[in-house]
Design a protein around this motif. Structure first.
Motif, PDB file in Angstrom:
ATOM      1  N   UNK A 174      22.654  21.579  37.534  1.00 62.55           N
ATOM      2  CA  UNK A 174      23.563  20.857  36.638  1.00 62.55           C
ATOM      3  C   UNK A 174      24.827  20.459  37.390  1.00 62.55           C
ATOM      4  N   UNK A 175      25.149  19.154  37.379  1.00 59.56           N
ATOM      5  CA  UNK A 175      26.364  18.692  38.031  1.00 59.56           C
ATOM      6  C   UNK A 175      27.377  18.305  36.964  1.00 59.56           C
ATOM      7  N   UNK A 176      28.567  18.873  37.061  1.00 61.71           N
ATOM      8  CA  UNK A 176      29.610  18.559  36.105  1.00 61.71           C
ATOM      9  C   UNK A 176      30.666  17.685  36.757  1.00 61.71           C
ATOM     10  N   UNK A 177      31.336  16.830  35.985  1.00 62.31           N
ATOM     11  CA  UNK A 177      32.433  16.048  36.556  1.00 62.31           C
ATOM     12  C   UNK A 177      33.687  16.921  36.691  1.00 62.31           C
ATOM     13  N   UNK A 178      33.801  17.939  35.839  1.00 63.76           N
ATOM     14  CA  UNK A 178      34.915  18.877  35.956  1.00 63.76           C
ATOM     15  C   UNK A 178      34.397  20.077  36.739  1.00 63.76           C
ATOM     16  N   UNK A 179      34.830  20.189  38.032  1.00 60.81           N
ATOM     17  CA  UNK A 179      34.178  21.083  39.002  1.00 60.81           C
ATOM     18  C   UNK A 179      34.775  22.477  39.046  1.00 60.81           C
ATOM     19  N   UNK A 180      35.021  23.082  37.896  1.00 61.82           N
ATOM     20  CA  UNK A 180      35.561  24.436  37.877  1.00 61.82           C
ATOM     21  C   UNK A 180      34.703  25.290  36.962  1.00 61.82           C
ATOM     22  N   UNK A 181      34.783  26.622  37.123  1.00 60.27           N
ATOM     23  CA  UNK A 181      34.025  27.479  36.215  1.00 60.27           C
ATOM     24  C   UNK A 181      34.426  27.195  34.775  1.00 60.27           C
ATOM     25  N   UNK A 182      33.508  27.315  33.870  1.00 59.84           N
ATOM     26  CA  UNK A 182      33.834  27.000  32.488  1.00 59.84           C
ATOM     27  C   UNK A 182      33.319  28.070  31.539  1.00 59.84           C
ATOM     28  N   UNK A 183      34.018  28.217  30.430  1.00 60.93           N
ATOM     29  CA  UNK A 183      33.620  29.185  29.413  1.00 60.93           C
ATOM     30  C   UNK A 183      32.339  28.710  28.734  1.00 60.93           C
ATOM     31  N   UNK A 184      31.570  29.647  28.216  1.00 59.97           N
ATOM     32  CA  UNK A 184      30.479  29.292  27.314  1.00 59.97           C
ATOM     33  C   UNK A 184      31.081  29.077  25.930  1.00 59.97           C
ATOM     34  N   UNK A 185      30.409  28.270  25.122  1.00 56.08           N
ATOM     35  CA  UNK A 185      30.947  27.918  23.810  1.00 56.08           C
ATOM     36  C   UNK A 185      29.929  28.296  22.732  1.00 56.08           C
ATOM     37  N   UNK A 186      30.393  29.049  21.734  1.00 55.70           N
ATOM     38  CA  UNK A 186      29.510  29.426  20.624  1.00 55.70           C
ATOM     39  C   UNK A 186      30.121  28.980  19.295  1.00 55.70           C
ATOM     40  N   UNK A 187      29.325  29.081  18.250  1.00 50.20           N
ATOM     41  CA  UNK A 187      29.820  28.955  16.881  1.00 50.20           C
ATOM     42  C   UNK A 187      29.435  30.237  16.143  1.00 50.20           C
ATOM     43  N   UNK A 188      30.257  30.649  15.186  1.00 47.12           N
ATOM     44  CA  UNK A 188      29.946  31.806  14.348  1.00 47.12           C
ATOM     45  C   UNK A 188      30.259  31.456  12.905  1.00 47.12           C
ATOM     46  N   UNK A 189      29.425  31.914  12.000  1.00 45.60           N
ATOM     47  CA  UNK A 189      29.554  31.505  10.600  1.00 45.60           C
ATOM     48  C   UNK A 189      29.844  32.688   9.684  1.00 45.60           C
ATOM     49  N   UNK A 190      30.931  32.584   8.929  1.00 49.20           N
ATOM     50  CA  UNK A 190      31.225  33.575   7.896  1.00 49.20           C
ATOM     51  C   UNK A 190      30.804  32.950   6.565  1.00 49.20           C
ATOM     52  N   UNK A 191      29.646  33.373   6.056  1.00 43.49           N
ATOM     53  CA  UNK A 191      29.177  32.823   4.788  1.00 43.49           C
ATOM     54  C   UNK A 191      29.405  33.861   3.698  1.00 43.49           C
ATOM     55  N   UNK A 192      30.328  33.541   2.776  1.00 44.40           N
ATOM     56  CA  UNK A 192      30.585  34.419   1.644  1.00 44.40           C
ATOM     57  C   UNK A 192      29.653  34.023   0.508  1.00 44.40           C
ATOM     58  N   UNK A 193      29.118  35.025  -0.155  1.00 41.92           N
ATOM     59  CA  UNK A 193      28.277  34.771  -1.312  1.00 41.92           C
ATOM     60  C   UNK A 193      28.866  35.460  -2.520  1.00 41.92           C
ATOM     61  N   UNK A 194      28.785  34.796  -3.662  1.00 38.19           N
ATOM     62  CA  UNK A 194      29.291  35.395  -4.891  1.00 38.19           C
ATOM     63  C   UNK A 194      28.141  35.652  -5.830  1.00 38.19           C
ATOM     64  N   UNK A 195      28.041  36.883  -6.325  1.00 44.42           N
ATOM     65  CA  UNK A 195      27.116  37.108  -7.426  1.00 44.42           C
ATOM     66  C   UNK A 195      27.939  37.595  -8.608  1.00 44.42           C
ATOM     67  N   UNK A 196      27.302  38.175  -9.591  1.00 45.24           N
ATOM     68  CA  UNK A 196      28.032  38.582 -10.791  1.00 45.24           C
ATOM     69  C   UNK A 196      29.094  39.645 -10.491  1.00 45.24           C
ATOM     70  N   UNK A 197      28.890  40.424  -9.432  1.00 46.50           N
ATOM     71  CA  UNK A 197      29.743  41.585  -9.225  1.00 46.50           C
ATOM     72  C   UNK A 197      30.678  41.511  -8.031  1.00 46.50           C
ATOM     73  N   UNK A 198      30.237  40.871  -6.976  1.00 45.78           N
ATOM     74  CA  UNK A 198      30.868  41.132  -5.688  1.00 45.78           C
ATOM     75  C   UNK A 198      31.061  39.882  -4.847  1.00 45.78           C
ATOM     76  N   UNK A 199      31.985  40.012  -3.902  1.00 49.73           N
ATOM     77  CA  UNK A 199      32.070  39.043  -2.814  1.00 49.73           C
ATOM     78  C   UNK A 199      31.264  39.640  -1.661  1.00 49.73           C
ATOM     79  N   UNK A 200      30.293  38.904  -1.189  1.00 49.48           N
ATOM     80  CA  UNK A 200      29.414  39.420  -0.145  1.00 49.48           C
ATOM     81  C   UNK A 200      29.484  38.523   1.082  1.00 49.48           C
ATOM     82  N   UNK A 201      29.003  39.039   2.191  1.00 46.72           N
ATOM     83  CA  UNK A 201      29.000  38.252   3.419  1.00 46.72           C
ATOM     84  C   UNK A 201      27.628  38.395   4.093  1.00 46.72           C
ATOM     85  N   UNK A 202      27.178  37.303   4.666  1.00 40.35           N
ATOM     86  CA  UNK A 202      25.839  37.251   5.260  1.00 40.35           C
ATOM     87  C   UNK A 202      25.905  37.679   6.729  1.00 40.35           C
ATOM     88  N   UNK A 203      25.114  38.688   7.081  1.00 38.98           N
ATOM     89  CA  UNK A 203      25.123  39.202   8.454  1.00 38.98           C
ATOM     90  C   UNK A 203      23.716  39.216   9.031  1.00 38.98           C
TER      91      UNK A 203
END
Lengths: 229, 229
Positions: free
Chosen positions: A1-30
């Motif tokens: 892989x040849x890059x035009x910007x010739x320096x070490x680079x960080x990896x890039x991720x995405x992370x998702x906080x999905x809150x769910x609501x039911x009758x009782x609680x605030x929940x989160x998906x893991x």
């Protein structure tokens, strides 16, 4: 892989906080990690961004791959670039969050065979990486947001009672609200339309049903307001 | 360079939208590019994130290197990952924004000899990359923010007149506000303390001076409010 910007680079991720609501609680998906680092630990669904996809696309793809969840409206939360947050190498993550109706979003078997589950926000195990902090940040954003944007349109049934909408706010804010005070305030926002109908099939006294005034709701979402609760 | 994540990766940059306020205008700080792509075009100050620095550190370093500006309180705005936003290769940028007092932040000769200058927001040339869009997004965020957070603490002198704070809001919102209405609203927020002093050395009738109640200002900043203007 040849890059035009010739320096070490960080990896890039995405992370998702999905809150769910039911009758009782605030929940989160893991999801449970099946590879090191943090093998076996629970974590936010997410992963590496590919060169040919936008950040939003990466978040939706990872969420779908790891949890089976689709058609979720994700909003960008914050990008986290703490230098040593990943023990493998420098990884910058773009965090997203969403609030979904739990009954519409049952977790299916994830295609990559990871374990995925909803946890009550009050009862989340210690998470991999800095995901505890990202979850906390998302929860604060959500709590802050209910003060200047209306919520509930996607979460409540088309016709609902004032008790149901109060419960929604109580679950997000994680505290009891005064009934009389809450009703006065929510009605004064002018986004609720009182219907000529009451609940059916309930054991308690049937309560009046309401629906959202879609046009006013939309306008308030755009303009913002202040809901002092 | 050996990476643990063995796939092609995007380059990562930061870009800074620094708004400056003087007596007349809302301005934005731009630099003139001296290398392709977009050579000679004006752009937001910014550049590549190094492996050993956080995103915030990268933004402050680039701002200082390119414009001489230091000690600016930058807030993260949004990360932009449109696939072809840079003609060289895939570049994801984390945008930051700030609002500074122009008289405290004169632009010095930038150390890397690029041209740096303040432009009135209404009179900005077409910018390199997607910087027009990032500028627009930052301006919208700023306009939105004055509706639910107090502003002005860092921008006004310690003692100021109601005319001065109204001007501040008018410049950010880019419209005239009704004097009587504005005064009623700003005073009802309870963050201003009326002083037993008036302006000195003014040609017009000397106006009453005010200062911020630092404690209430801080509380409102944290809690949010709604300023309907």
């Amino acid at each position: 892989m040849k890059y035009s910007y010739e320096y070490p680079r960080a990896a890039l991720t995405v992370d998702c906080v999905v809150f769910g609501l039911d009758e009782d609680d605030l929940q989160v998906l893991l999801i449970q990690r099946d590879l090191p680092p943090f093998e076996g630990d629970w974590a936010l669904p997410g992963g590496f961004v590919r060169l040919e996809e936008t950040l939003d696309e990466a978040a939706l793809r990872e969420l779908s791959e790891e949890t089976g969840l689709k058609n979720v409206y994700l909003e960008q939360l914050y990008s986290v670039g703490t230098v040593n947050r990943d023990p493998r190498e420098r990884v910058v993550t773009v965090a997203y969050y969403a609030l979904v109706n739990l009954t519409d979003h049952r977790v299916q078997a994830a295609t990559d065979a990871r374990n995925a589950a909803w946890f009550a926000v009050d009862d989340v195990p210690s998470l991999a990486f800095d995901h505890d902090q990202i979850l906390k940040m998302a929860h604060e954003r959500l709590r802050g947001k209910v003060r200047y944007q209306p919520i509930g349109f996607e979460l409540l049934p088309p016709k609902f009672t004032l008790r149901q909408i109060q419960h929604l706010y109580e679950v997000i804010l994680d505290r009891q609200l005064d009934k009389r005070n809450f009703r006065k305030k929510i009605l004064s926002m002018g986004i609720l339309v009182e219907l000529d109908e009451v609940e059916t099939d309930v054991a308690h006294r049937a309560a009046r049903l309401y629906q959202f005034d879609r046009r006013k709701y939309k306008r308030l979402t755009k303009q913002g307001f202040h809901f002092e609760i």
